[in-house]
Design a protein around this motif. Structure first.
Motif, PDB file in Angstrom:
ATOM      1  N   MET A   1       0.857  -1.173   0.000  1.00  0.00           N
ATOM      2  CA  MET A   1       0.000   0.000   0.000  1.00  0.00           C
ATOM      3  C   MET A   1       0.901   1.234   0.000  1.00  0.00           C
ATOM      4  O   MET A   1       1.786   1.360   0.832  1.00  0.00           O
ATOM      5  CB  MET A   1      -0.911  -0.032   1.234  1.00  0.00           C
ATOM      6  CG  MET A   1      -1.899   1.093   1.280  1.00  0.00           C
ATOM      7  SD  MET A   1      -2.991   1.059   2.707  1.00  0.00           S
ATOM      8  CE  MET A   1      -4.184  -0.140   2.206  1.00  0.00           C
ATOM      9  N   THR A   2       0.629   2.123  -0.904  1.00  0.00           N
ATOM     10  CA  THR A   2       1.456   3.322  -1.023  1.00  0.00           C
ATOM     11  C   THR A   2       1.030   4.365   0.002  1.00  0.00           C
ATOM     12  O   THR A   2      -0.015   4.236   0.653  1.00  0.00           O
ATOM     13  CB  THR A   2       1.334   3.917  -2.442  1.00  0.00           C
ATOM     14  OG1 THR A   2      -0.004   4.374  -2.622  1.00  0.00           O
ATOM     15  CG2 THR A   2       1.706   2.897  -3.496  1.00  0.00           C
ATOM     16  N   GLY A   3       1.809   5.384   0.125  1.00  0.00           N
ATOM     17  CA  GLY A   3       1.498   6.465   1.058  1.00  0.00           C
ATOM     18  C   GLY A   3       0.217   7.188   0.688  1.00  0.00           C
ATOM     19  O   GLY A   3      -0.571   7.575   1.557  1.00  0.00           O
ATOM     20  N   THR A   4      -0.024   7.344  -0.600  1.00  0.00           N
ATOM     21  CA  THR A   4      -1.253   7.990  -1.061  1.00  0.00           C
ATOM     22  C   THR A   4      -2.470   7.135  -0.725  1.00  0.00           C
ATOM     23  O   THR A   4      -3.502   7.658  -0.285  1.00  0.00           O
ATOM     24  CB  THR A   4      -1.195   8.225  -2.582  1.00  0.00           C
ATOM     25  OG1 THR A   4       0.001   8.932  -2.895  1.00  0.00           O
ATOM     26  CG2 THR A   4      -2.387   9.013  -3.061  1.00  0.00           C
ATOM     27  N   ASP A   5      -2.333   5.810  -0.884  1.00  0.00           N
ATOM     28  CA  ASP A   5      -3.437   4.907  -0.534  1.00  0.00           C
ATOM     29  C   ASP A   5      -3.758   5.002   0.952  1.00  0.00           C
ATOM     30  O   ASP A   5      -4.919   5.041   1.352  1.00  0.00           O
ATOM     31  CB  ASP A   5      -3.093   3.464  -0.903  1.00  0.00           C
ATOM     32  CG  ASP A   5      -3.054   3.240  -2.402  1.00  0.00           C
ATOM     33  OD1 ASP A   5      -3.641   4.056  -3.138  1.00  0.00           O
ATOM     34  OD2 ASP A   5      -2.435   2.244  -2.827  1.00  0.00           O
ATOM     35  N   ARG A   6      -2.701   5.014   1.790  1.00  0.00           N
ATOM     36  CA  ARG A   6      -2.906   5.120   3.238  1.00  0.00           C
ATOM     37  C   ARG A   6      -3.573   6.443   3.596  1.00  0.00           C
ATOM     38  O   ARG A   6      -4.465   6.495   4.445  1.00  0.00           O
ATOM     39  CB  ARG A   6      -1.572   4.979   3.972  1.00  0.00           C
ATOM     40  CG  ARG A   6      -1.206   3.557   4.207  1.00  0.00           C
ATOM     41  CD  ARG A   6      -0.026   3.437   5.171  1.00  0.00           C
ATOM     42  NE  ARG A   6       0.890   2.488   4.554  1.00  0.00           N
ATOM     43  CZ  ARG A   6       2.055   2.768   4.027  1.00  0.00           C
ATOM     44  NH1 ARG A   6       2.542   3.977   4.108  1.00  0.00           N
ATOM     45  NH2 ARG A   6       2.780   1.846   3.456  1.00  0.00           N
ATOM     46  N   LEU A   7      -3.134   7.509   2.953  1.00  0.00           N
ATOM     47  CA  LEU A   7      -3.710   8.827   3.223  1.00  0.00           C
ATOM     48  C   LEU A   7      -5.199   8.844   2.893  1.00  0.00           C
ATOM     49  O   LEU A   7      -6.024   9.311   3.689  1.00  0.00           O
ATOM     50  CB  LEU A   7      -2.980   9.903   2.411  1.00  0.00           C
ATOM     51  CG  LEU A   7      -3.584  11.313   2.496  1.00  0.00           C
ATOM     52  CD1 LEU A   7      -3.389  11.871   3.895  1.00  0.00           C
ATOM     53  CD2 LEU A   7      -2.984  12.202   1.445  1.00  0.00           C
ATOM     54  N   PHE A   8      -5.568   8.311   1.723  1.00  0.00           N
ATOM     55  CA  PHE A   8      -6.978   8.292   1.340  1.00  0.00           C
ATOM     56  C   PHE A   8      -7.795   7.331   2.200  1.00  0.00           C
ATOM     57  O   PHE A   8      -8.968   7.577   2.469  1.00  0.00           O
ATOM     58  CB  PHE A   8      -7.141   7.969  -0.144  1.00  0.00           C
ATOM     59  CG  PHE A   8      -6.875   9.147  -1.020  1.00  0.00           C
ATOM     60  CD1 PHE A   8      -7.714  10.252  -0.984  1.00  0.00           C
ATOM     61  CD2 PHE A   8      -5.779   9.171  -1.862  1.00  0.00           C
ATOM     62  CE1 PHE A   8      -7.469  11.352  -1.790  1.00  0.00           C
ATOM     63  CE2 PHE A   8      -5.526  10.263  -2.664  1.00  0.00           C
ATOM     64  CZ  PHE A   8      -6.365  11.369  -2.619  1.00  0.00           C
ATOM     65  N   LEU A   9      -7.188   6.248   2.655  1.00  0.00           N
ATOM     66  CA  LEU A   9      -7.882   5.334   3.559  1.00  0.00           C
ATOM     67  C   LEU A   9      -8.179   6.020   4.891  1.00  0.00           C
ATOM     68  O   LEU A   9      -9.304   5.955   5.400  1.00  0.00           O
ATOM     69  CB  LEU A   9      -7.045   4.067   3.772  1.00  0.00           C
ATOM     70  CG  LEU A   9      -7.674   2.997   4.651  1.00  0.00           C
ATOM     71  CD1 LEU A   9      -8.910   2.429   3.973  1.00  0.00           C
ATOM     72  CD2 LEU A   9      -6.678   1.897   4.956  1.00  0.00           C
ATOM     73  N   VAL A  10      -7.182   6.698   5.448  1.00  0.00           N
ATOM     74  CA  VAL A  10      -7.390   7.425   6.706  1.00  0.00           C
ATOM     75  C   VAL A  10      -8.403   8.538   6.510  1.00  0.00           C
ATOM     76  O   VAL A  10      -9.292   8.757   7.349  1.00  0.00           O
ATOM     77  CB  VAL A  10      -6.037   7.967   7.232  1.00  0.00           C
ATOM     78  CG1 VAL A  10      -6.242   8.957   8.368  1.00  0.00           C
ATOM     79  CG2 VAL A  10      -5.144   6.827   7.675  1.00  0.00           C
ATOM     80  N   LEU A  11      -8.305   9.242   5.385  1.00  0.00           N
ATOM     81  CA  LEU A  11      -9.244  10.325   5.100  1.00  0.00           C
ATOM     82  C   LEU A  11     -10.672   9.807   4.959  1.00  0.00           C
ATOM     83  O   LEU A  11     -11.614  10.399   5.505  1.00  0.00           O
ATOM     84  CB  LEU A  11      -8.815  11.057   3.825  1.00  0.00           C
ATOM     85  CG  LEU A  11      -9.607  12.310   3.458  1.00  0.00           C
ATOM     86  CD1 LEU A  11      -9.451  13.368   4.534  1.00  0.00           C
ATOM     87  CD2 LEU A  11      -9.159  12.832   2.111  1.00  0.00           C
ATOM     88  N   SER A  12     -10.856   8.688   4.261  1.00  0.00           N
ATOM     89  CA  SER A  12     -12.209   8.149   4.091  1.00  0.00           C
ATOM     90  C   SER A  12     -12.773   7.660   5.412  1.00  0.00           C
ATOM     91  O   SER A  12     -13.956   7.859   5.699  1.00  0.00           O
ATOM     92  CB  SER A  12     -12.226   7.046   3.035  1.00  0.00           C
ATOM     93  OG  SER A  12     -11.454   5.948   3.453  1.00  0.00           O
TER      94      SER A  12
END
Length: 189
Positions: A1-12
């Protein structure tokens, strides 16, 4: 999982949690305010009390109203399920003119606020002479719940393979039995 994926997961998850808190907050406040000893709505309560819950026992007609509400809910749900299923089958399988008009007409109560529908039904029932409260309430509940049943079943039937019903009929079932044995179990979830 990339950093962008983690960011969007936390954001969602954060947005979803905020939505849940926003939707649940009025219920939490109402429940908290129900434990006040004051006659006026105050938060925080000056003193915690079960005063309002004790007063429920002294209310006359409360249990009759609750049983009437449960009765109306059960009867209108059963009628809406039967009528909504029949209407959805007719619209999904039928080859007649005006089936889209019937589908639109059936869901038209969803396009208006419930208060408008309720006032219109009250005026209509008064005009035709229906003054019995139980039957008026039952018809009103059916008008409100039927569109939900029909739209849900119509969406489910769009993915259903009706050749299964035809296969059940070739194996000896009548059309109503094929509907009950094949279609209903597939649409139940």
């Amino acid at each position: 999982m990339t950093g962008t994926d983690r960011l969007f997961l936390v954001l969602s998850w954060t947005i979803g949690l905020c939505c849940v808190v926003f939707l649940m907050l009025p219920i939490v406040i109402t429940v908290a305010a129900s434990f006040t000893s004051s006659s006026v709505y105050t938060l925080p309560p000056p003193e915690w009390s079960l005063r309002w819950y004790r007063s429920l026992q002294e209310r006359s007609g409360l249990w009759e109203a609750v049983s009437l509400s449960l009765n109306l809910a059960l009867v209108s749900t059963a009628i809406s399920l039967v009528l909504g299923t029949l209407a959805a089958v007719a619209v999904a399988r039928g080859q007649f003119r005006g089936r889209e008009a019937i589908a639109t007409f059936t869901v038209s109560p969803l396009m208006m606020p419930g208060l408008v529908v309720g006032v219109a039904l009250l005026q209509f029932f008064r005009e035709i002479g229906l003054r019995d409260a139980y039957w008026s309430l039952l018809l009103g509940h059916i008008v409100i719940t039927l569109p939900f049943v029909m739209r849900t079943l119509l969406a489910s039937m769009s993915a259903f393979d009706f050749s299964l019903v035809d296969a059940a009929r070739t194996l000896g079932l009548s059309y109503p039995k094929a509907i009950l044995k094949v279609l209903v179990p597939n649409l139940a979830p």
